[in-house]
Design an enzyme around this catalytic site. Structure first.
Site, PDB file in Angstrom:
ATOM      1  N   SER A   1       0.877  -1.144  -0.008  1.00 45.32           N
ATOM      2  CA  SER A   1       0.021  -0.046  -0.111  1.00 45.32           C
ATOM      3  C   SER A   1       0.859   1.311  -0.003  1.00 45.32           C
ATOM      4  CB  SER A   1      -0.882   0.212   1.192  1.00 45.32           C
ATOM      5  OG  SER A   1      -1.780  -0.921   1.202  1.00 45.32           O
TER       6      SER A   1
ATOM      7  N   ARG B   1      -0.132   8.324   5.516  1.00 44.50           N
ATOM      8  CA  ARG B   1      -1.132   7.811   6.334  1.00 44.50           C
ATOM      9  C   ARG B   1      -2.563   8.213   5.916  1.00 44.50           C
ATOM     10  NH1 ARG B   1      -0.103   3.033   8.677  1.00 44.50           N
ATOM     11  NH2 ARG B   1       1.998   2.786   8.959  1.00 44.50           N
TER      12      ARG B   1
ATOM     13  N   HIS C   1      -3.745   7.010   2.547  1.00 42.08           N
ATOM     14  CA  HIS C   1      -3.840   5.453   2.934  1.00 42.08           C
ATOM     15  C   HIS C   1      -5.193   5.212   3.541  1.00 42.08           C
ATOM     16  CE1 HIS C   1      -3.469   1.481   5.231  1.00 42.08           C
ATOM     17  NE2 HIS C   1      -3.266   1.152   3.967  1.00 42.08           N
TER      18      HIS C   1
END
Length: 206
Positions: free
Chosen positions: A14, A38, A41
């Site tokens: 990812s 983050r 994501h």
């Protein structure tokens, strides 16, 4: 159909995909890149990166507070639910969210203000603490007022309230004040999952 099943492999792949596809990611300092990744994501959206606003002292101030065992004060319990409990315990970090306290609810009913707003107004000076507002613009407006008057001085504000009424404006006010370090996402987008992801990114920076 073949797919990845190992959690570590899923996360590594990812992050590799995010690194390849996020506009301008390489322009961020390394630690700030970790925060942006983050957020990307969590949202599944490469194009959110340009909306991220990180104060120059945000990472350093946040890490100092974490290593000193600060209190993390949130506007809603959903933010708390998304935080890495193992990391919080590792650093001796306390958490607080007063939105469900009976006295907060009673005052909200009496005054017509939101519970999140009243909870922030009753949070004290928050000196050296991290405040995470992932849902309620009214809470961020209230916090900004406390900061502007000197009544509150948190080490870091993670402000990502979401919505079409006051969310964008409250975040603009936080940035314009420039009196405490902050991390935010400009515009109407935000939410508790983004707020928690930002805090977790800091917790992972040991």
């Amino acid at each position: 159909m073949k797919y990845i099943t190992h959690p570590g492999d899923i996360e590594r792949e990812s992050m590799a995909i995010i690194e390849r596809n996020t506009p301008g990611l390489a322009n961020w300092p390394v630690m700030e890149q970790a925060i942006v990744k983050r957020i990307v994501h969590t949202t599944g959206d490469f194009n959110i990166a340009p909306l991220v606003k990180i104060h120059p002292r945000a990472v350093a101030s946040g890490l100092k507070a974490i290593h000193q065992g600060c209190t993390v004060f949130t506007d809603v319990n959903m933010v708390l639910a998304g935080l890495n409990k193992k990391k919080l315990a590792q650093f001796g970090i306390r958490t607080a969210c007063r939105i469900s306290d009976p006295d907060i609810a009673a005052e909200a009913a009496r005054t017509g203000r939101t519970r999140a707003m009243i909870a922030i107004q009753r949070a004290g000076t928050l000196t050296g603490d991290i405040v995470i507002i992932g849902n309620a613009p009214t809470a961020l407006f209230a916090l900004c007022k406390l900061i502007d008057t000197g009544a509150a001085r948190p080490a870091l504000v993670i402000g990502t309230p979401v919505g079409f009424v006051g969310a964008s404006e409250s975040k603009e006010l936080l940035v314009a004040l420039d009196k405490v370090p902050y991390i935010t996402v400009a515009g109407t987008r935000g939410g508790s999952t983004i707020a928690a992801a930002i805090m977790n990114a800091l917790l992972y920076m040991e």
